[in-house]
Design a protein around this motif. Structure first.
Motif, PDB file in Angstrom:
ATOM      1  N   VAL A 303       0.878  -1.327   0.173  1.00 23.89           N
ATOM      2  CA  VAL A 303      -0.001   0.217  -0.076  1.00 23.89           C
ATOM      3  C   VAL A 303       0.946   1.199   0.206  1.00 23.89           C
ATOM      4  O   VAL A 303       1.592   1.519   0.781  1.00 23.89           O
ATOM      5  CB  VAL A 303      -0.950  -0.104   1.374  1.00 23.89           C
ATOM      6  N   ASP A 304       0.678   1.849  -1.014  1.00 15.73           N
ATOM      7  CA  ASP A 304       1.682   3.190  -1.333  1.00 15.73           C
ATOM      8  C   ASP A 304       0.768   4.389  -0.949  1.00 15.73           C
ATOM      9  O   ASP A 304      -0.419   4.586  -1.538  1.00 15.73           O
ATOM     10  CB  ASP A 304       2.229   3.120  -2.772  1.00 15.73           C
ATOM     11  N   PRO A 305       1.628   5.347  -0.205  1.00 17.85           N
ATOM     12  CA  PRO A 305       0.864   6.376   0.259  1.00 17.85           C
ATOM     13  C   PRO A 305       0.289   7.161  -1.043  1.00 17.85           C
ATOM     14  O   PRO A 305      -0.842   7.807  -1.028  1.00 17.85           O
ATOM     15  CB  PRO A 305       1.753   7.468   0.968  1.00 17.85           C
ATOM     16  N   MET A 306       1.157   7.085  -2.276  1.00 20.48           N
ATOM     17  CA  MET A 306       0.643   7.991  -3.361  1.00 20.48           C
ATOM     18  C   MET A 306      -0.350   7.096  -4.348  1.00 20.48           C
ATOM     19  O   MET A 306      -1.457   7.494  -4.503  1.00 20.48           O
ATOM     20  CB  MET A 306       1.665   8.282  -4.148  1.00 20.48           C
ATOM     21  N   LEU A 307       0.257   5.999  -4.625  1.00 21.08           N
ATOM     22  CA  LEU A 307      -0.502   4.809  -5.585  1.00 21.08           C
ATOM     23  C   LEU A 307      -1.685   4.174  -5.049  1.00 21.08           C
ATOM     24  O   LEU A 307      -2.428   3.577  -5.907  1.00 21.08           O
ATOM     25  CB  LEU A 307       0.608   3.948  -6.222  1.00 21.08           C
ATOM     26  N   GLY A 308      -1.669   4.007  -3.588  1.00 20.66           N
ATOM     27  CA  GLY A 308      -2.620   3.026  -2.964  1.00 20.66           C
ATOM     28  C   GLY A 308      -1.899   1.734  -3.090  1.00 20.66           C
ATOM     29  O   GLY A 308      -0.766   1.448  -3.475  1.00 20.66           O
ATOM     30  N   GLN A 309      -2.919   0.625  -3.145  1.00 21.24           N
ATOM     31  CA  GLN A 309      -2.430  -0.820  -3.293  1.00 21.24           C
ATOM     32  C   GLN A 309      -1.916  -1.011  -4.415  1.00 21.24           C
ATOM     33  O   GLN A 309      -2.572  -0.903  -5.611  1.00 21.24           O
ATOM     34  CB  GLN A 309      -3.782  -1.734  -2.935  1.00 21.24           C
ATOM     35  N   HIS A 310      -0.963  -1.695  -4.586  1.00 17.08           N
ATOM     36  CA  HIS A 310      -0.514  -1.998  -5.995  1.00 17.08           C
ATOM     37  C   HIS A 310       0.379  -3.392  -5.798  1.00 17.08           C
ATOM     38  O   HIS A 310       0.804  -3.682  -4.960  1.00 17.08           O
ATOM     39  CB  HIS A 310       0.312  -0.695  -6.747  1.00 17.08           C
ATOM     40  N   PHE A 311       0.699  -3.970  -7.065  1.00 15.07           N
ATOM     41  CA  PHE A 311       1.377  -5.249  -7.414  1.00 15.07           C
ATOM     42  C   PHE A 311       2.739  -5.087  -8.001  1.00 15.07           C
ATOM     43  O   PHE A 311       3.141  -6.186  -8.245  1.00 15.07           O
ATOM     44  CB  PHE A 311       0.366  -6.227  -7.956  1.00 15.07           C
ATOM     45  N   GLY A 312       3.205  -3.955  -8.051  1.00 15.26           N
ATOM     46  CA  GLY A 312       4.364  -3.599  -8.924  1.00 15.26           C
ATOM     47  C   GLY A 312       4.504  -2.237  -9.615  1.00 15.26           C
ATOM     48  O   GLY A 312       3.313  -1.767  -9.956  1.00 15.26           O
ATOM     49  N   LYS A 313       5.656  -1.855  -9.863  1.00 13.74           N
ATOM     50  CA  LYS A 313       5.723  -0.540 -10.641  1.00 13.74           C
ATOM     51  C   LYS A 313       6.238  -0.667 -12.168  1.00 13.74           C
ATOM     52  O   LYS A 313       6.731  -1.931 -12.222  1.00 13.74           O
ATOM     53  CB  LYS A 313       6.737   0.562  -9.847  1.00 13.74           C
ATOM     54  N   ILE A 314       5.874   0.378 -12.799  1.00 16.05           N
ATOM     55  CA  ILE A 314       6.338   0.061 -14.030  1.00 16.05           C
ATOM     56  C   ILE A 314       7.675   0.776 -14.720  1.00 16.05           C
ATOM     57  O   ILE A 314       7.600   1.945 -14.307  1.00 16.05           O
ATOM     58  CB  ILE A 314       4.960   0.352 -15.138  1.00 16.05           C
ATOM     59  N   ALA A 315       8.423   0.026 -15.346  1.00 15.11           N
ATOM     60  CA  ALA A 315       9.555   0.741 -15.788  1.00 15.11           C
ATOM     61  C   ALA A 315       9.610   0.265 -17.498  1.00 15.11           C
ATOM     62  O   ALA A 315       8.865  -0.435 -18.128  1.00 15.11           O
ATOM     63  CB  ALA A 315      10.925   0.199 -15.171  1.00 15.11           C
ATOM     64  N   LEU A 316      10.354   1.011 -18.089  1.00 19.33           N
ATOM     65  CA  LEU A 316      10.641   0.747 -19.420  1.00 19.33           C
ATOM     66  C   LEU A 316      11.953  -0.043 -19.638  1.00 19.33           C
ATOM     67  O   LEU A 316      12.843   0.020 -19.134  1.00 19.33           O
ATOM     68  CB  LEU A 316      10.857   1.966 -20.353  1.00 19.33           C
ATOM     69  N   PRO A 317      11.908  -1.050 -20.649  1.00 19.60           N
ATOM     70  CA  PRO A 317      13.199  -1.509 -21.137  1.00 19.60           C
ATOM     71  C   PRO A 317      14.228  -0.858 -21.345  1.00 19.60           C
ATOM     72  O   PRO A 317      13.853   0.458 -22.118  1.00 19.60           O
ATOM     73  CB  PRO A 317      12.927  -2.677 -22.339  1.00 19.60           C
ATOM     74  N   ALA A 318      15.528  -1.055 -21.061  1.00 20.29           N
ATOM     75  CA  ALA A 318      16.567   0.119 -21.627  1.00 20.29           C
ATOM     76  C   ALA A 318      17.807  -0.816 -22.045  1.00 20.29           C
ATOM     77  O   ALA A 318      17.858  -2.057 -21.690  1.00 20.29           O
ATOM     78  CB  ALA A 318      16.847   0.862 -20.482  1.00 20.29           C
ATOM     79  N   MET A 319      18.820  -0.178 -22.406  1.00 20.03           N
ATOM     80  CA  MET A 319      19.921  -0.941 -22.936  1.00 20.03           C
ATOM     81  C   MET A 319      20.525  -1.822 -21.444  1.00 20.03           C
ATOM     82  O   MET A 319      20.742  -1.194 -20.805  1.00 20.03           O
ATOM     83  CB  MET A 319      21.075  -0.111 -23.469  1.00 20.03           C
ATOM     84  N   GLY A 320      20.530  -3.021 -21.796  1.00 18.24           N
ATOM     85  CA  GLY A 320      21.115  -4.024 -20.660  1.00 18.24           C
ATOM     86  C   GLY A 320      20.134  -4.142 -19.232  1.00 18.24           C
ATOM     87  O   GLY A 320      20.547  -4.556 -18.514  1.00 18.24           O
ATOM     88  N   GLY A 321      18.899  -3.481 -19.453  1.00 17.96           N
ATOM     89  CA  GLY A 321      18.150  -3.518 -18.125  1.00 17.96           C
ATOM     90  C   GLY A 321      16.865  -2.855 -18.295  1.00 17.96           C
ATOM     91  O   GLY A 321      16.228  -2.954 -19.346  1.00 17.96           O
ATOM     92  N   TRP A 322      16.676  -1.775 -17.442  1.00 19.94           N
ATOM     93  CA  TRP A 322      15.240  -1.109 -17.377  1.00 19.94           C
ATOM     94  C   TRP A 322      15.584   0.167 -16.793  1.00 19.94           C
ATOM     95  O   TRP A 322      16.579   0.630 -16.023  1.00 19.94           O
ATOM     96  CB  TRP A 322      14.332  -1.882 -16.602  1.00 19.94           C
ATOM     97  N   THR A 323      14.689   1.048 -17.124  1.00 16.60           N
ATOM     98  CA  THR A 323      14.926   2.390 -16.469  1.00 16.60           C
ATOM     99  C   THR A 323      14.261   2.339 -14.974  1.00 16.60           C
ATOM    100  O   THR A 323      13.991   1.628 -14.690  1.00 16.60           O
ATOM    101  CB  THR A 323      13.865   3.431 -17.336  1.00 16.60           C
ATOM    102  N   THR A 324      14.667   3.583 -14.272  1.00 19.05           N
ATOM    103  CA  THR A 324      13.722   3.756 -13.100  1.00 19.05           C
ATOM    104  C   THR A 324      12.219   3.528 -13.392  1.00 19.05           C
ATOM    105  O   THR A 324      11.652   4.006 -14.504  1.00 19.05           O
ATOM    106  CB  THR A 324      14.194   4.739 -12.239  1.00 19.05           C
ATOM    107  N   SER A 325      11.366   3.273 -12.314  1.00 13.12           N
ATOM    108  CA  SER A 325      10.112   3.240 -12.369  1.00 13.12           C
ATOM    109  C   SER A 325       9.408   4.438 -12.692  1.00 13.12           C
ATOM    110  O   SER A 325      10.030   5.769 -12.386  1.00 13.12           O
ATOM    111  CB  SER A 325       9.492   2.705 -10.962  1.00 13.12           C
ATOM    112  N   LEU A 326       8.456   4.445 -13.601  1.00 16.23           N
ATOM    113  CA  LEU A 326       7.921   5.749 -14.312  1.00 16.23           C
ATOM    114  C   LEU A 326       6.876   6.216 -13.107  1.00 16.23           C
ATOM    115  O   LEU A 326       5.803   5.590 -12.718  1.00 16.23           O
ATOM    116  CB  LEU A 326       7.277   5.264 -15.657  1.00 16.23           C
ATOM    117  N   PRO A 327       6.812   7.647 -13.043  1.00 12.01           N
ATOM    118  CA  PRO A 327       5.997   8.253 -12.008  1.00 12.01           C
ATOM    119  C   PRO A 327       4.456   7.786 -12.568  1.00 12.01           C
ATOM    120  O   PRO A 327       4.147   7.911 -13.520  1.00 12.01           O
ATOM    121  CB  PRO A 327       5.995   9.677 -12.075  1.00 12.01           C
ATOM    122  N   GLY A 328       3.633   7.412 -11.588  1.00 13.10           N
ATOM    123  CA  GLY A 328       2.215   7.147 -11.666  1.00 13.10           C
ATOM    124  C   GLY A 328       1.900   6.131 -12.445  1.00 13.10           C
ATOM    125  O   GLY A 328       0.609   5.775 -13.056  1.00 13.10           O
ATOM    126  N   SER A 329       2.886   5.047 -12.717  1.00  9.62           N
ATOM    127  CA  SER A 329       2.492   3.978 -13.353  1.00  9.62           C
ATOM    128  C   SER A 329       2.697   2.691 -12.749  1.00  9.62           C
ATOM    129  O   SER A 329       3.822   2.473 -12.123  1.00  9.62           O
ATOM    130  CB  SER A 329       3.490   3.755 -14.630  1.00  9.62           C
TER     131      SER A 329
END
Lengths: 399, 399
Positions: A303-329
């Motif tokens: 339970v996140d103070p901003m997002l409420g209940q969630h099951f994971g955050k969303i990031a984009l694929p990037a060279m060799g890995g992934w970006t930091t999580s995207l705000p509000g996603s």
């Protein structure tokens, strides 16, 4: 010289990135940033080394012989596991000093006898009743750790019940095949803490109580009694581990969003993400459907103070890995195979069916356990231990 | 004659009980009461038969070729699955008419082309964008079902957006390899219902909207448009399925405590239980620790008016199966491998380390998926499909 090291690092980075090719991913696939994982291990090994004690990492998180090599490179030679089956898997892979940090299951005596004929096995228990039955069934000596409850309130003798622990130690001493090793405790209540100060508070109380219990045993005839301790939150933020004889954290190799919320890590240290194909996008609802559900991520949520209940955050694929999580996603709900992702206004116009999104998991241990293997940023495929629930393994050992 | 049937039944019962031997169970093991499961299937097959339409059961619950034979015996010859990998597993096992009831994943075109060369594959989608890309990549014809959202609010065209569905059907009609079959909907919001009246209310609204949509398509140039519908709660309690052309429930084969709370079944119909070794008992706390945790049962929970939040109810092993759940005895929390069971005052003095307790799962689909196989009351070991997340499968199909 520094310049050449820098150029070398960049070349290595390019080579590594080239080998982790996400373009061929067809369905939910766990990715591990091997560099981050090794850095997490190095940091924990450094803590243990600075304390002059062994790191005995809990392998229920990676559950992989190949990943075990990362730890060997950092000097680790003793481990913790959560089941007899997992002990068998790692012993088969060459590990010879293993604590099974789960209360002795008397139904598994045959496999325990097999394992203890091949290497050093440590078991935990908290009652004379179990100790006697265990002793009667064992064929070889094992180390016995008295499990102590330092506040989690799950299993173990309460840490303040010093005489009960002492009596148990004295009883163990008389039973064949049982070598009393000391006390073992898991400050699992650190998972309820939020922020470093709160973790340190849990740690200070647990450690003080355990130190006092250990000294009681030492004074009352057990001068070699040891203290095995350490969970990911306390080992990630505390510096004082006086009287602790070995550290047993596990999750730190990957970390996850739960550890970030607890305050044990920052997101940059999270070394795992689930690559999820996008199968539908609803811009008007701000929603995308991902292939990535409860059978991949588990139903653990935050339970996140901003997002409420969630099951994971969303990031984009990037060279060799992934970006930091995207705000509000974030993942707002999971079905068996579906992940329902809320995507920000900025992100959603860029996302189409057939794309990949990366889900940072709430609980990396359960996610890895479900996925059974992962693609490393070093280009290797890492196999995990076959599931004990799978027919073959289970059938073999129920007979 | 009746008497001989009765004696025969008892003899069968004794023989069956003899073959399910729980005394050899060493660690968490899923048990299935095959008689109950077959009865659940027979009842659902009877409903479909009385309606004169096929039962196309969702196989994401049993995920087992061996269990598939139970359905064949009941006359089933078409099935539903939740992933392309699962379709491949069942096609390999001889099933030739399969709907993959998960939005088309464009990244899996190679495997889809392989499958559609071997049998009748039905796919679901809800956008022209996906339909065009799918059509461009397909080598063989597939059935296309337009996914319609009748109230679950997950994926699909909203059921009231009739023109949008019609436009999509018209677009599909012009695309090579796509055979428009009709509309497919899952009334997943029935899982929010509690009690038969509430389920029937969800069902009546969903069905009315879907009937109206189907008739619209029929009138506007698609006289053969079908309606594929049916989830476990509605199919367990409703009788009116007018205009429905096939039923797709899945969970009903095992049922579980969630379905019992919804009102779709009674506990006697629940055909699965997890056998859990007891590893510690704390009479003074009213607690026992079981080997049976999140990696066996999943983290799905219920909130019970009497018990509060729980992860399963506790029963005792019995000849050939298990007793009904014991009042006041339930799993109050789960760690990775630990289950913390609250046991009633009456029960706890009878329970000792080394005993087996049976946990009735909250969600049988996730529990079975985690366990990977089960012991049947008929004495057989049932293998489930290898996990797609496991190295081999995944590696093979990411390349």
């Amino acid at each position: 010289l520094r310049f050449f090291k820098w150029v070398g690092d960049i070349l290595m980075e390019i080579l590594q990135n080239r080998t982790m090719d996400t373009s061929n991913i067809r369905r939910p696939t766990l990715l591990v940033d091997v560099k981050k994982a090794k850095k997490n291990i190095a940091k924990m090994a450094q803590l243990a080394s600075s304390l002059g004690i062994p790191l005995r990492p809990h392998f229920k998180t990676p559950q992989s012989l190949q990943a075990g090599e990362w730890y060997r490179e950092a000097g680790v030679d003793c481990i913790t596991v959560s089941s007899v089956t997992m002990a068998a898997y790692f012993m088969e892979g060459g590990w010879r000093d293993i604590i099974i940090a789960f209360p002795v299951n008397l139904r598994e005596l045959p496999l325990l006898n097999d394992l203890s004929s091949k290497g050093k096995i440590g078991l935990i228990l908290d009652s004379v009743e179990v100790a006697k039955q265990l002793s009667a069934g064992l064929l070889h000596a094992v180390d016995i750790w008295i499990e102590v409850d330092c506040g989690q309130n799950r299993s173990g003798v309460p840490v303040l019940a010093k005489e009960q622990v002492l009596n148990l130690a004295q009883a163990l001493d008389k039973l064949p095949h049982l070598r009393f090793a000391g006390i073992l405790s898991h400050a699992g209540h650190s998972y309820q803490a939020r922020g470093k100060a709160a973790i340190l508070e849990v740690h200070a109380q647990a450690l003080a109580d355990l130190q006092s219990l250990k000294l009681h045993l030492i004074r009352k005839g057990f001068p070699h009694a040891k203290l095995s301790y350490g969970d990911t939150p306390t080992c990630s933020v505390a510096a004082n581990f006086e009287e602790v004889d070995e550290l047993r954290p596990g999750n730190f190799v990957f970390y996850d969003l739960m550890q970030e919320q607890i305050g044990a890590c920052v997101e940059e240290q999270v070394a795992v993400a689930l690559a999820c194909p996008v199968v539908a996008v609803y811009p008007e609802r701000g929603i995308a459907i991902l292939h990535g559900g409860a059978v991949h991520l588990s139903k653990d949520f935050l339970v996140d103070p901003m997002l409420g209940q969630h099951f994971g955050k969303i990031a984009l694929p990037a060279m060799g890995g992934w970006t930091t999580s995207l705000p509000g996603s974030y993942l707002k709900s999971l079905s068996q195979e579906h992940g329902v992702a809320v995507l920000s206004k900025e992100l959603i116009p860029l996302v189409h069916p057939g794309d990949l999104l990366m889900a940072l998991p709430v609980h990396s241990c359960l996610c890895a356990d479900l996925m059974g293997g992962w693609m490393g940023s070093d280009g290797m495929w890492y196999e995990m231990m076959p599931r004990p629930g799978l027919g073959n393994g289970n059938k073999k050992n129920t007979g």
